[in-house]
Design an enzyme around this catalytic site. Structure first.
Site, PDB file in Angstrom:
ATOM      1  N   HIS A  48     -39.812  -6.096 -51.446  1.00 49.76           N
ATOM      2  CA  HIS A  48     -38.708  -5.598 -52.309  1.00 49.76           C
ATOM      3  C   HIS A  48     -38.816  -4.085 -52.392  1.00 49.76           C
ATOM      4  CE1 HIS A  48     -35.934  -6.069 -55.956  1.00 49.76           C
ATOM      5  NE2 HIS A  48     -36.110  -4.770 -55.802  1.00 49.76           N
ATOM      6  N   HIS A  85     -31.912 -10.684 -58.893  1.00 47.07           N
ATOM      7  CA  HIS A  85     -32.260  -9.831 -60.024  1.00 47.07           C
ATOM      8  C   HIS A  85     -32.043 -10.734 -61.239  1.00 47.07           C
ATOM      9  CE1 HIS A  85     -32.765  -5.925 -62.169  1.00 47.07           C
ATOM     10  NE2 HIS A  85     -32.342  -6.733 -63.123  1.00 47.07           N
ATOM     11  N   HIS A 112     -39.194  -9.184 -58.770  1.00 43.65           N
ATOM     12  CA  HIS A 112     -39.885  -8.396 -59.802  1.00 43.65           C
ATOM     13  C   HIS A 112     -39.975  -9.144 -61.144  1.00 43.65           C
ATOM     14  CE1 HIS A 112     -35.699  -7.459 -60.554  1.00 43.65           C
ATOM     15  NE2 HIS A 112     -35.633  -6.549 -59.612  1.00 43.65           N
ATOM     16  N   LYS A 123     -28.860 -10.429 -51.595  1.00 39.54           N
ATOM     17  CA  LYS A 123     -29.301 -10.019 -52.924  1.00 39.54           C
ATOM     18  C   LYS A 123     -28.214 -10.251 -53.975  1.00 39.54           C
ATOM     19  CE  LYS A 123     -31.905  -8.223 -56.082  1.00 39.54           C
ATOM     20  NZ  LYS A 123     -32.608  -6.962 -56.167  1.00 39.54           N
ATOM     21  N   HIS A 151     -36.574  -0.146 -52.354  1.00 38.25           N
ATOM     22  CA  HIS A 151     -35.374   0.695 -52.330  1.00 38.25           C
ATOM     23  C   HIS A 151     -35.662   1.932 -51.488  1.00 38.25           C
ATOM     24  CE1 HIS A 151     -33.407  -1.668 -55.490  1.00 38.25           C
ATOM     25  NE2 HIS A 151     -34.637  -1.823 -55.949  1.00 38.25           N
ATOM     26  N   ASP A 197     -40.753  -2.892 -55.481  1.00 35.36           N
ATOM     27  CA  ASP A 197     -39.570  -2.384 -56.196  1.00 35.36           C
ATOM     28  C   ASP A 197     -39.668  -0.868 -56.388  1.00 35.36           C
ATOM     29  OD1 ASP A 197     -37.072  -2.434 -57.352  1.00 35.36           O
ATOM     30  OD2 ASP A 197     -37.773  -3.047 -59.325  1.00 35.36           O
TER      31      ASP A 197
HETATM   32  C1  NCD Z   1     -33.711  -0.296 -59.076  1.00 36.00           C
HETATM   33  C2  NCD Z   1     -33.011   0.911 -58.440  1.00 36.00           C
HETATM   34  O1  NCD Z   1     -33.190   2.021 -58.923  1.00 36.00           O
HETATM   35  O2  NCD Z   1     -32.315   0.734 -57.430  1.00 36.00           O
HETATM   36  N1  NCD Z   1     -34.194   0.077 -60.376  1.00 36.00           N
HETATM   37  C3  NCD Z   1     -35.200  -0.508 -61.070  1.00 36.00           C
HETATM   38  O3  NCD Z   1     -35.438  -0.124 -62.208  1.00 36.00           O
HETATM   39  N2  NCD Z   1     -35.924  -1.465 -60.534  1.00 36.00           N
HETATM   40  C4  NCD Z   1     -32.787  -1.456 -59.109  1.00 36.00           C
HETATM   41  C5  NCD Z   1     -33.469  -2.767 -59.442  1.00 36.00           C
HETATM   42  O4  NCD Z   1     -34.237  -3.294 -58.640  1.00 36.00           O
HETATM   43  O5  NCD Z   1     -33.240  -3.270 -60.543  1.00 36.00           O
HETATM   44 ZN    ZN Z   2     -35.291  -3.363 -57.074  1.00 41.91          ZN
END
Ligand code: NCD
Ligand code: ZN
Length: 346
Positions: free
Chosen positions: A12, A135, A173, A98, A14, A246
């Site tokens: 996971h 999520h 998460h 997702k 970003h 995450d």
């Molecule tokens: C994530 C993001 O910034 O893209 N933020 C977070 O707090 N985890 C999005 C997500 O996974 O909820």
């Molecule tokens: Zn995330």
């Protein structure tokens, strides 16, 4: 003593796009063999064509010589067509879909308003055996922000499992003992990822001597009892709990703001922070299963063949890192992480 383990993967992540992506990608690529890349760009990655183009941009931004492999996802909307799901499965590059409840988190505006509207796509995912990544938080304003994950379990996850019994799902998460218990009691089709920050921090971190925007993420950190349940799950025997950082970079000025963004950047110490959490439990021997084995097994991909070595030498973390034309504040900024990546050998 140093430890060597099969190279881990991040289930996971970003990565953002453009200059921001180019800034953060080397941190992940140095540690992890593969990563499930989240589709919450602006605009979101809702089609196979967009996922393919995003993947190409990631591959172009890889450091020279890196064999890091991005595993793409597409973003479920109320209107995702079953044909898009079939094409995703066919593509070989899209590994999951997702589900963001609309409004739940960063760039979730185009997410699902009501999953009953997405039934055709969910049925196609079940049919093609393409996992759904959740999520898992309700967005109802009358539900306390600390209860949103727990309420999602009964209100949405249980009906989803009932209506799509063949659909493999990952509760992303997880942050509560409730979610851990739920996953433990569910069958083999449900798994969960756990972040390093939820293993290391409880919600006091958000209020340590003042409001700490860099400790704000979603789902929000929970009380100590929940952190302990996550640690027990990560270091325990159940193969359905595995690593997902995450890591979610945001420019510093967007977090240090009157309405700061949610997300914690951990990719700079993406495996080292987990080593710290496992060592604190005396469970370093379980790190390889959690970080390198259970994820590929669930996703039905081969485990990595190369290895990495970590040593228990404090690694200083800079106060800020470059983030395109901006900067970001990583977890443990200005402090140290107890483990250091020594080498990565093929
Ligand atoms: C994530 C993001 O910034 O893209 N933020 C977070 O707090 N985890 C999005 C997500 O996974 O909820
Ligand atoms: Zn995330």
């Amino acid at each position: 003593m140093a430890i060597t383990l099969t190279r881990p993967d991040d289930w996971h992540l970003h990565l953002r796009d453009g200059a921001a992506m180019a800034a953060v990608l080397p941190d992940t690529a140095r540690r992890f063999g593969r990563a499930i890349v989240m589709p919450n760009l602006k605009p979101p990655v809702t089609t196979v064509a967009a996922a393919r183009a995003y993947r190409d941009r990631i591959l172009l931004a890889r450091p020279a010589g890196s064999t890091f492999e991005p595993l793409m996802t597409i973003y479920l909307t109320d209107n995702t067509a079953p044909a898009e799901i079939a094409a995703a499965k066919q593509s070989g590059i899209v590994h999951a879909v997702k589900y963001y409840p609309a409004g739940a988190t960063t760039n979730s505006e185009s997410g699902v308003t009501d999953w009953h509207k997405a039934r055709p796509a969910l049925a196609a995912m079940e049919q093609h055996d393409l996992p759904l990544l959740l999520h898992g938080e309700v967005t109802d304003s009358d539900v306390d922000v600390f209860d949103r994950e727990r309420v999602f379990l009964a209100r949405h996850l249980a009906p989803l499992q009932r209506d799509f019994p063949g659909l493999r799902m990952v509760l992303e998460h997880v942050t509560t003992a409730d979610a851990v218990d739920y996953v433990r009691a569910a069958g083999p089709k449900l798994a969960a990822t756990i972040t390093a920050h939820h293993l290391l921090w409880n919600r006091n971190a958000i209020f340590q001597g003042g409001i700490r925007p860099h400790a704000f993420c979603l789902p929000v950190l929970k009380r100590e009892r929940h952190r302990q349940a996550l640690v027990a799950a990560a270091t325990g025997d159940d193969p359905r709990f595995f690593l997902g950082t995450d890591s979610a970079p945001h420019a510093r000025h967007t977090k240090e703001h009157s309405c700061g963004c949610a997300g914690i950047y951990t990719a700079h110490a993406g495996i080292e922070l987990y080593a710290e959490a496992f060592a604190a439990q005396g469970k370093l021997d379980r790190l390889q299963a959690f970080a390198s084995e259970r994820g590929p097994d669930f996703y039905r991909l081969p485990r990595n063949r190369d290895r990495i070595t970590l040593e228990p030498v404090p690694m200083p973390v800079p106060a800020t890192l470059a983030y395109g034309e901006h900067e970001l504040v990583p977890m443990r900024a200005g402090e140290t992480v107890a483990w250091r990546l020594v080498s990565a050998t093929a």
